[in-house]
Scaffold this motif. Structure first.
Motif, PDB file in Angstrom:
ATOM      1  N   ALA A 116     -87.400  -1.682  23.512  1.00  0.00           N
ATOM      2  CA  ALA A 116     -88.051  -1.786  22.206  1.00  0.00           C
ATOM      3  C   ALA A 116     -87.953  -0.474  21.440  1.00  0.00           C
ATOM      4  CB  ALA A 116     -89.510  -2.189  22.392  1.00  0.00           C
ATOM      5  N   GLU A 117     -88.005   0.641  22.176  1.00  0.00           N
ATOM      6  CA  GLU A 117     -87.898   1.959  21.539  1.00  0.00           C
ATOM      7  C   GLU A 117     -86.499   2.175  20.985  1.00  0.00           C
ATOM      8  OE1 GLU A 117     -88.086   6.667  22.872  1.00  0.00           O
ATOM      9  OE2 GLU A 117     -89.074   5.153  24.110  1.00  0.00           O
ATOM     10  N   ILE A 118     -85.483   1.794  21.750  1.00  0.00           N
ATOM     11  CA  ILE A 118     -84.106   1.933  21.288  1.00  0.00           C
ATOM     12  C   ILE A 118     -83.877   1.110  20.019  1.00  0.00           C
ATOM     13  CG2 ILE A 118     -81.693   1.349  21.829  1.00  0.00           C
ATOM     14  CD1 ILE A 118     -82.312   2.061  24.743  1.00  0.00           C
ATOM     15  N   LEU A 119     -84.478  -0.073  19.983  1.00  0.00           N
ATOM     16  CA  LEU A 119     -84.290  -0.967  18.847  1.00  0.00           C
ATOM     17  C   LEU A 119     -85.249  -0.674  17.698  1.00  0.00           C
ATOM     18  CD1 LEU A 119     -83.751  -4.333  20.755  1.00  0.00           C
ATOM     19  CD2 LEU A 119     -82.031  -2.846  19.736  1.00  0.00           C
ATOM     20  N   ARG A 120     -86.149   0.270  17.877  1.00  0.00           N
ATOM     21  CA  ARG A 120     -87.099   0.667  16.839  1.00  0.00           C
ATOM     22  C   ARG A 120     -87.852  -0.542  16.262  1.00  0.00           C
ATOM     23  NH1 ARG A 120     -87.068   5.460  14.585  1.00  0.00           N
ATOM     24  NH2 ARG A 120     -87.349   4.710  12.443  1.00  0.00           N
ATOM     25  N   LEU A 121     -88.323  -1.409  17.172  1.00  0.00           N
ATOM     26  CA  LEU A 121     -88.945  -2.655  16.748  1.00  0.00           C
ATOM     27  C   LEU A 121     -90.201  -2.438  15.918  1.00  0.00           C
ATOM     28  CD1 LEU A 121     -88.523  -4.939  19.899  1.00  0.00           C
ATOM     29  CD2 LEU A 121     -87.058  -4.719  17.886  1.00  0.00           C
ATOM     30  N   ARG A 122     -90.880  -1.325  16.124  1.00  0.00           N
ATOM     31  CA  ARG A 122     -92.113  -1.071  15.356  1.00  0.00           C
ATOM     32  C   ARG A 122     -91.834  -0.519  13.967  1.00  0.00           C
ATOM     33  NH1 ARG A 122     -95.981   2.706  18.618  1.00  0.00           N
ATOM     34  NH2 ARG A 122     -94.010   3.807  19.002  1.00  0.00           N
ATOM     35  N   TYR A 123     -90.585  -0.116  13.714  1.00  0.00           N
ATOM     36  CA  TYR A 123     -90.287   0.591  12.480  1.00  0.00           C
ATOM     37  C   TYR A 123     -89.341  -0.152  11.539  1.00  0.00           C
ATOM     38  CZ  TYR A 123     -92.100   4.304  15.475  1.00  0.00           C
ATOM     39  OH  TYR A 123     -92.876   5.039  16.316  1.00  0.00           O
ATOM     40  N   ILE A 124     -88.357  -0.834  12.103  1.00  0.00           N
ATOM     41  CA  ILE A 124     -87.321  -1.452  11.268  1.00  0.00           C
ATOM     42  C   ILE A 124     -87.873  -2.692  10.562  1.00  0.00           C
ATOM     43  CG2 ILE A 124     -85.076  -2.611  11.281  1.00  0.00           C
ATOM     44  CD1 ILE A 124     -84.293  -0.813  13.625  1.00  0.00           C
ATOM     45  N   LYS A 125     -87.663  -2.744   9.255  1.00  0.00           N
ATOM     46  CA  LYS A 125     -88.142  -3.867   8.444  1.00  0.00           C
ATOM     47  C   LYS A 125     -86.947  -4.500   7.717  1.00  0.00           C
ATOM     48  CE  LYS A 125     -92.644  -1.652   7.766  1.00  0.00           C
ATOM     49  NZ  LYS A 125     -93.260  -2.482   8.834  1.00  0.00           N
ATOM     50  N   LYS A 142     -65.464  10.977  23.327  1.00  0.00           N
ATOM     51  CA  LYS A 142     -66.419  11.833  24.027  1.00  0.00           C
ATOM     52  C   LYS A 142     -67.749  11.864  23.296  1.00  0.00           C
ATOM     53  CE  LYS A 142     -67.046  16.528  25.840  1.00  0.00           C
ATOM     54  NZ  LYS A 142     -66.410  17.876  25.990  1.00  0.00           N
ATOM     55  N   GLU A 143     -67.708  11.972  21.967  1.00  0.00           N
ATOM     56  CA  GLU A 143     -68.945  12.010  21.181  1.00  0.00           C
ATOM     57  C   GLU A 143     -69.703  10.692  21.266  1.00  0.00           C
ATOM     58  OE1 GLU A 143     -67.631  15.183  17.680  1.00  0.00           O
ATOM     59  OE2 GLU A 143     -66.955  13.097  17.603  1.00  0.00           O
ATOM     60  N   ARG A 144     -68.985   9.603  21.470  1.00  0.00           N
ATOM     61  CA  ARG A 144     -69.632   8.293  21.583  1.00  0.00           C
ATOM     62  C   ARG A 144     -70.413   8.152  22.886  1.00  0.00           C
ATOM     63  NH1 ARG A 144     -65.665   3.451  19.912  1.00  0.00           N
ATOM     64  NH2 ARG A 144     -67.665   2.343  19.839  1.00  0.00           N
ATOM     65  N   LEU A 145     -70.208   9.079  23.827  1.00  0.00           N
ATOM     66  CA  LEU A 145     -70.946   9.047  25.091  1.00  0.00           C
ATOM     67  C   LEU A 145     -72.300   9.743  24.988  1.00  0.00           C
ATOM     68  CD1 LEU A 145     -68.054   9.784  27.636  1.00  0.00           C
ATOM     69  CD2 LEU A 145     -69.058   7.573  27.041  1.00  0.00           C
ATOM     70  N   HIS A 146     -72.556  10.451  23.871  1.00  0.00           N
ATOM     71  CA  HIS A 146     -73.853  11.094  23.695  1.00  0.00           C
ATOM     72  C   HIS A 146     -74.941  10.030  23.724  1.00  0.00           C
ATOM     73  CE1 HIS A 146     -72.039  14.821  21.466  1.00  0.00           C
ATOM     74  NE2 HIS A 146     -71.455  14.568  22.605  1.00  0.00           N
ATOM     75  N   PRO A 147     -76.025  10.260  24.458  1.00  0.00           N
ATOM     76  CA  PRO A 147     -77.086   9.250  24.587  1.00  0.00           C
ATOM     77  C   PRO A 147     -77.610   8.732  23.250  1.00  0.00           C
ATOM     78  CG  PRO A 147     -77.422  10.985  26.186  1.00  0.00           C
ATOM     79  CD  PRO A 147     -76.293  11.437  25.308  1.00  0.00           C
ATOM     80  N   MET A 148     -77.797   9.617  22.270  1.00  0.00           N
ATOM     81  CA  MET A 148     -78.340   9.170  20.992  1.00  0.00           C
ATOM     82  C   MET A 148     -77.336   8.273  20.262  1.00  0.00           C
ATOM     83  SD  MET A 148     -80.067  11.379  17.874  1.00  0.00           S
ATOM     84  CE  MET A 148     -81.396  11.966  18.936  1.00  0.00           C
ATOM     85  N   VAL A 149     -76.055   8.606  20.338  1.00  0.00           N
ATOM     86  CA  VAL A 149     -75.027   7.777  19.718  1.00  0.00           C
ATOM     87  C   VAL A 149     -74.977   6.415  20.393  1.00  0.00           C
ATOM     88  CG1 VAL A 149     -72.553   7.515  19.274  1.00  0.00           C
ATOM     89  CG2 VAL A 149     -73.657   9.745  18.957  1.00  0.00           C
ATOM     90  N   GLN A 150     -75.078   6.394  21.714  1.00  0.00           N
ATOM     91  CA  GLN A 150     -75.048   5.125  22.431  1.00  0.00           C
ATOM     92  C   GLN A 150     -76.242   4.249  22.065  1.00  0.00           C
ATOM     93  OE1 GLN A 150     -74.525   6.099  26.653  1.00  0.00           O
ATOM     94  NE2 GLN A 150     -72.330   5.764  26.408  1.00  0.00           N
ATOM     95  N   GLU A 151     -77.404   4.861  21.871  1.00  0.00           N
ATOM     96  CA  GLU A 151     -78.580   4.092  21.456  1.00  0.00           C
ATOM     97  C   GLU A 151     -78.364   3.482  20.070  1.00  0.00           C
ATOM     98  OE1 GLU A 151     -82.164   6.313  21.711  1.00  0.00           O
ATOM     99  OE2 GLU A 151     -82.103   6.489  23.906  1.00  0.00           O
ATOM    100  N   ILE A 152     -77.785   4.267  19.160  1.00  0.00           N
ATOM    101  CA  ILE A 152     -77.524   3.763  17.807  1.00  0.00           C
ATOM    102  C   ILE A 152     -76.513   2.619  17.855  1.00  0.00           C
ATOM    103  CG2 ILE A 152     -76.522   4.343  15.555  1.00  0.00           C
ATOM    104  CD1 ILE A 152     -77.650   7.204  15.975  1.00  0.00           C
ATOM    105  N   GLU A 153     -75.459   2.781  18.648  1.00  0.00           N
ATOM    106  CA  GLU A 153     -74.442   1.733  18.734  1.00  0.00           C
ATOM    107  C   GLU A 153     -75.019   0.454  19.343  1.00  0.00           C
ATOM    108  OE1 GLU A 153     -70.703   2.919  20.375  1.00  0.00           O
ATOM    109  OE2 GLU A 153     -70.196   3.997  18.531  1.00  0.00           O
ATOM    110  N   ARG A 154     -75.895   0.600  20.325  1.00  0.00           N
ATOM    111  CA  ARG A 154     -76.526  -0.598  20.912  1.00  0.00           C
ATOM    112  C   ARG A 154     -77.431  -1.266  19.882  1.00  0.00           C
ATOM    113  NH1 ARG A 154     -77.847  -4.087  24.310  1.00  0.00           N
ATOM    114  NH2 ARG A 154     -79.953  -4.514  25.082  1.00  0.00           N
ATOM    115  N   ARG A 155     -78.145  -0.474  19.117  1.00  0.00           N
ATOM    116  CA  ARG A 155     -79.033  -1.021  18.079  1.00  0.00           C
ATOM    117  C   ARG A 155     -78.219  -1.798  17.044  1.00  0.00           C
ATOM    118  NH1 ARG A 155     -81.700   3.654  15.443  1.00  0.00           N
ATOM    119  NH2 ARG A 155     -82.358   3.974  17.599  1.00  0.00           N
ATOM    120  N   ILE A 156     -77.098  -1.218  16.619  1.00  0.00           N
ATOM    121  CA  ILE A 156     -76.225  -1.900  15.660  1.00  0.00           C
ATOM    122  C   ILE A 156     -75.768  -3.234  16.236  1.00  0.00           C
ATOM    123  CG2 ILE A 156     -73.978  -1.814  14.515  1.00  0.00           C
ATOM    124  CD1 ILE A 156     -74.370   1.244  14.329  1.00  0.00           C
TER     125      ILE A 156
END
Length: 250
Positions: free
Chosen positions: A28-37, A99-113
């Motif tokens: 839920a945190e990765i998907l920002r369920l409390r924030y995304i509208k 390599k940059e796509r392996l960064h944890p924050m980038v991976q979270e964004i890509e999963r969210r997308i």
């Protein structure tokens, strides 16, 4: 083919009624369920505004990744399928490396997308970071391909997630001429259609192909001229099939 477009139909409805329950708080945190509208702006073309899609930290992180390797943006030549310079696209940009796509924050964004678009992560091209400075723009264009060369790697582009990384620019709206019948602003001009103002953290999800599998000519759009300040954005194009990353600049 029917399966992927069935997913796209599900995504449109799902974003209205809400993303389903997830197994744990981390998801839920990765998907920002409390924030995304989510808000549907148009059904033809299908355009969804996702408020608070990125956190402020994520916006700054993507800008920091992009800044050192910015180069003049290019476009796809419809005859050859190659990247070429164009007077109609004046921004600067870069693609994230494997390599940059392996960064944890980038991976979270890509999963969210992937979850919000309902398109598998592996079908996504690398994130492109873009910077528009004063007087820069991208003329009216389609995101889908008109050549056959680019189909070989993942098929046609079916959807786009455009994320805004800053909001200190005047102008720079994303304009859809076929997205509505009212009036809106585009680079300081009043025009007919639908435009989305760049707001840091917000995203626009739109589909370049209809549920029939045909390219949607109503998805034509442009990046309006920046009148002052600097506009930063990140874009993810999604394909029909798995996309194999290649190093390029467009």
């Amino acid at each position: 083919m029917k399966f992927i477009f069935g997913l796209l139909s599900f995504a449109t409805v799902g974003l209205i009624i809400g993303i389903p329950f997830w197994k744990n708080d981390k998801e839920a945190e990765i998907l920002r369920l409390r924030y995304i509208k989510p808000e549907v702006l148009s059904w033809s073309p299908r355009i969804i505004l996702l408020r608070n899609f990125l956190s402020m930290e994520e916006c700054e992180y993507l800008k920091a990744l992009g800044y050192p390797r910015l180069q003049s943006s290019r476009v796809i030549d419809g005859k050859t399928g190659k990247s070429v310079d164009s007077k109609g696209r004046t921004s600067s940009g870069m693609f994230l490396s494997s390599k940059e796509r392996l960064h944890p924050m980038v991976q979270e964004i890509e999963r969210r997308i992937s979850i919000y678009a309902q398109v598998p992560v592996e079908n996504g091209e690398p994130l492109q970071i873009l910077r528009y400075e004063e007087n820069q723009f991208y003329e009216t264009h389609f995101d889908y391909f008109s050549d056959t060369h680019n189909f070989k790697n993942g098929g046609q582009r079916i959807a786009t997630m455009l994320m805004y990384l800053s909001d200190d620019a005047e102008g720079g709206e994303t304009y859809f001429p076929k997205g509505g019948s009212g009036e809106c602003n585009c680079g300081g001009k009043i025009v007919e259609g639908l435009s989305v103002k760049p707001i840091k953290g917000n995203a626009v999800l739109f589909w370049s192909m209809g549920l029939s599998g045909q390219s949607d000519r109503n998805s034509v759009h442009k990046a309006c001229e920046v009148l002052s300040g600097t506009k930063w954005s990140a874009v993810k194009w999604m394909r029909q099939r798995a996309f194999h990353q290649v190093q390029r600049v467009i």
